[in-house]
Enzyme design. Structure first.
Site, PDB file in Angstrom:
ATOM      1  N   GLY A  90      12.091  -4.562  -8.596  1.00  0.00           N
ATOM      2  CA  GLY A  90      10.581  -5.239  -9.059  1.00  0.00           C
ATOM      3  C   GLY A  90      10.138  -5.644  -7.606  1.00  0.00           C
ATOM      4  O   GLY A  90      10.694  -5.830  -6.593  1.00  0.00           O
ATOM      5  N   CYS A 191       3.558  -8.311 -10.449  1.00  0.00           N
ATOM      6  CA  CYS A 191       4.384  -7.260 -10.382  1.00  0.00           C
ATOM      7  C   CYS A 191       3.920  -6.112  -9.400  1.00  0.00           C
ATOM      8  O   CYS A 191       4.192  -4.778  -9.562  1.00  0.00           O
ATOM      9  CB  CYS A 191       4.797  -6.800 -11.562  1.00  0.00           C
ATOM     10  SG  CYS A 191       5.583  -7.910 -12.733  1.00  0.00           S
TER      11      CYS A 191
END
EC number: 2.3.1.181
Length: 234
Positions: A90, A191
């Site tokens: 991520g 993100c």
């Protein structure tokens, strides 16, 4: 297969201290697996689930882009926030007070050896928990985590996820915004996904504060059902 999962609530704890503790548990499971392979020892491997709340911190995953953090070191200090590069998947994620963070440290050989399925099950734990608050939460194609109003101009993320796995042992996990200060999300591109909003359970319910203990109980209930786990609080 050992289906027992030891659940610990660490309370408010520094991110790096918690990361070090995760690594300790992670290594212990790996060491047992290596011993079993080399010596046919037949030892059971442990499984853990840590709940924790972190002081303000930004973490960047292995594939993340530092430019997604929109403030410098001095600005972080002014916000009483820390920053770490970490070994999960991520991009950039924020953790802070009012978040329920869950770190399952599991030997997937005790459950199923499929990382894709593992991530989908973690998402499903969140989706089922939010359904108990009459919220329709969903997955967003190509974007790990849990969202509301997917496919509309009002799509917003309520739970971030990022995991690491080695020899089918997992660490890191999810961060569910329950009573989060959403202003801290303005200091990054969440993100690494531009133009997507972030929300918190208390905001969605129009409440000043949601009972975080109740949320954790619901999360563990759905986790134990999906993973067919025998949950033990320690």
């Amino acid at each position: 297969m050992n289906k027992k999962v030891q659940v610990q609530d660490l309370g408010l704890k520094d991110y790096k201290e918690t990361w070090d503790y995760q690594e300790q548990l992670f290594k212990s499971i790996l060491d047992t697996k290596i011993k079993n392979r080399r010596e046919a020892a037949g030892l059971e491997t442990d499984n853990h689930f840590l709940f924790v709340e972190h002081p303000h911190v930004y973490t960047l995953g292995k594939s993340g882009d530092i430019s997604n953090l929109l403030v410098d070191e001095a600005q972080l200090k002014a916000k009483h926030a820390k920053f770490y590069k970490v070994n999960r998947g991520g991009d950039i994620t924020y953790h802070g007070p009012g978040q329920v963070v869950g770190y399952p440290i599991l030997d997937l050989d005790n459950f199923f050896t499929d990382i894709h399925k593992y991530l989908r099950f973690l998402e499903e734990v969140i989706i089922r928990t939010l359904a108990e608050y009459d919220l329709i939460a969903e997955r967003s194609k190509g974007e790990t985590g849990v969202w509301l109003d997917v496919g509309t101009p009002f799509a917003r993320k309520i739970c971030a996820m990022g995991v690491r796995a080695s020899r089918w042992v997992t660490m890191h996990g999810f961060a569910l915004n329950v009573n989060a200060d959403l202003g801290y999300f303005d200091l990054m591109i969440p993100c690494g996904i531009k133009g997507k909003a972030v929300t918190s359970l208390n905001v969605e319910l129009g409440l000043e504060k949601v009972d975080e203990t109740e949320v954790k109980q619901k999360l563990i209930k759905h986790f134990s059902e999906l993973f067919e786990a025998d949950v033990v609080n320690i």
